[in-house]
Scaffold this active site. Structure first.
Site, PDB file in Angstrom:
ATOM      1  N   ASP A  69       0.818  -1.220   0.000  1.00  0.00           N
ATOM      2  CA  ASP A  69       0.000   0.000   0.000  1.00  0.00           C
ATOM      3  C   ASP A  69       0.850   1.267   0.000  1.00  0.00           C
ATOM      4  O   ASP A  69       0.431   2.307   0.487  1.00  0.00           O
ATOM      5  CB  ASP A  69      -0.928   0.003   1.213  1.00  0.00           C
TER       6      ASP A  69
ATOM      7  N   CYS B 187       4.723  -0.218   2.866  1.00  0.00           N
ATOM      8  CA  CYS B 187       5.163  -1.521   3.365  1.00  0.00           C
ATOM      9  C   CYS B 187       6.436  -1.431   4.197  1.00  0.00           C
ATOM     10  O   CYS B 187       6.599  -2.170   5.172  1.00  0.00           O
ATOM     11  CB  CYS B 187       5.346  -2.509   2.210  1.00  0.00           C
TER      12      CYS B 187
ATOM     13  N   ILE C   6      10.598  -4.093  -5.006  1.00  0.00           N
ATOM     14  CA  ILE C   6       9.652  -2.985  -4.814  1.00  0.00           C
ATOM     15  C   ILE C   6       8.878  -3.113  -3.506  1.00  0.00           C
ATOM     16  O   ILE C   6       8.201  -2.162  -3.097  1.00  0.00           O
ATOM     17  CB  ILE C   6       8.637  -2.881  -5.979  1.00  0.00           C
ATOM     18  N   HIS C   7       8.953  -4.257  -2.846  1.00  0.00           N
ATOM     19  CA  HIS C   7       8.121  -4.483  -1.662  1.00  0.00           C
ATOM     20  C   HIS C   7       8.945  -5.031  -0.508  1.00  0.00           C
ATOM     21  O   HIS C   7       9.802  -5.898  -0.699  1.00  0.00           O
ATOM     22  CB  HIS C   7       6.996  -5.470  -1.994  1.00  0.00           C
TER      23      HIS C   7
ATOM     24  N   HIS D 282       6.297  14.666 -10.922  1.00  0.00           N
ATOM     25  CA  HIS D 282       5.351  13.596 -10.573  1.00  0.00           C
ATOM     26  C   HIS D 282       6.083  12.463  -9.867  1.00  0.00           C
ATOM     27  O   HIS D 282       7.091  11.988 -10.356  1.00  0.00           O
ATOM     28  CB  HIS D 282       4.668  13.049 -11.857  1.00  0.00           C
TER      29      HIS D 282
END
Length: 315
Positions: free
Chosen positions: A124, A127, A233-234, A309
């Site tokens: 989310d 993490c 990525i997690h 961004h």
């Protein structure tokens, strides 16, 4: 004085790295020197790996070559082994294990053995913060902790603009503090380093793609260690649990416990073999602000620099 040997478990092999801080290189591992006999070395390996002396196959060098260590009275100095070397230890399956005297028991016994496992947390964007909170709180999962953790990091960074300058953060101190408080930004190495200092605890991040450990706070003299596993990525927390038991999970370990690092690396290697990781240089992303398609973290960084961004989603 020398360090305790580090042990890495890779499949069926045990890899022992002989480390030493002595300048003269005379010490091999704790309690051993080049004057020690071969049997002492084999006894130490059995202590660290659980492989009995009689079925040890010990290799050194690259490509690995076997050592003939049948003469237990010989000295270690007579073999091509020196401090800093990696010994590869394999159990020889074709050799019978030494027989031990059996005893009669009155019934079956069950001795549950603790195992290291991944505790999955939601993907989310928070993490990292959820995982660090989980291990530092001894296995307490609180999905609402992320906002507090982000605010804590922002306060620490804002309080020391010299240490946390634009050169370190990649953006101005003020911009970083506003950025890290947002619930759609990801944490990484900078945030792990800050949290390691705040908790005065070594935070080890085990990478499943490279099967390596990045140890934040390694040289700070902390007495505690916690572990996270990272797939590109997690982040997820790692814990030691007793299967089928109500015993609470263990998430905080001694900073001298290198066995837990070995077990974490074995878990990461298993994930790598199953390709349970994300290649951050090739994975597909989409800018959630302008919907531009991107490939890999390099394009994402360039897009963020050009447009401002920073909200990306994996495709």
């Amino acid at each position: 004085m020398c360090d305790v040997a580090h042990m890495f478990l890779l499949g069926q092999y045990r890899m022992l790295r002989l480390r030493c801080k002595a300048k003269n290189g005379t010490h091999l591992m704790q309690g051993l020197t080049h004057q020690s006999c071969v049997q002492e070395l084999k006894d130490k390996i059995e202590e660290l790996t659980g492989i009995p002396c009689d079925v040890q196959k010990i290799m050194v060098g690259y490509p690995p070559s076997s050592l003939d260590l049948r003469n237990g009275e010989a000295h270690i100095k007579d073999y091509p082994i020196k401090s800093g070397d990696t010994l590869i230890v394999e159990e020889e399956k074709n050799k019978p294990k030494p027989q031990t005297q059996t005893t009669v028991t009155k019934g079956p016994s069950f001795d549950p053995h603790p195992v290291v496992e991944r505790r999955v947390v939601p993907a989310d964007n928070s993490c990292l913060f959820t995982s660090v909170h989980y291990v530092m709180e001894g296995g307490v999962y609180d999905p609402a902790c992320a906002s507090e953790m982000r605010g804590l990091i922002a306060q620490i960074v804002a309080s020391d603009p010299t240490a946390y300058s634009e050169a370190v953060l990649g953006k101005s101190n003020e911009d970083y503090c506003a950025w890290i408080r947002r619930d759609d930004t990801w944490g990484g190495a900078i945030e792990v380093s800050i949290l390691s200092k705040f908790y005065r605890c070594e935070i080890c991040v085990v990478d499943t793609q490279t099967v390596r450990v990045d140890r934040f706070g390694e040289d700070a003299g902390y007495t505690k260690r916690v572990l996270l596993i990272y797939d590109g990525i997690h982040y997820d927390p790692l814990q030691k649990v007793v299967p089928n038991s109500d015993v609470p999970p263990q998430t905080v370990f001694s900073a001298t416990d290198d066995i837990i690092l070995a077990e974490a690396l074995e878990l990461a290697d298993e994930a790598r073999r199953k390709r349970q990781f994300t290649d951050v240089n090739r994975f597909a992303l989409r800018c959630m602000v302008c919907q531009t398609g991107l490939v890999g973290q390099k394009e994402a960084r360039e897009h963020a620099k050009d447009t401002g961004h920073t909200n990306f989603g994996e495709v």
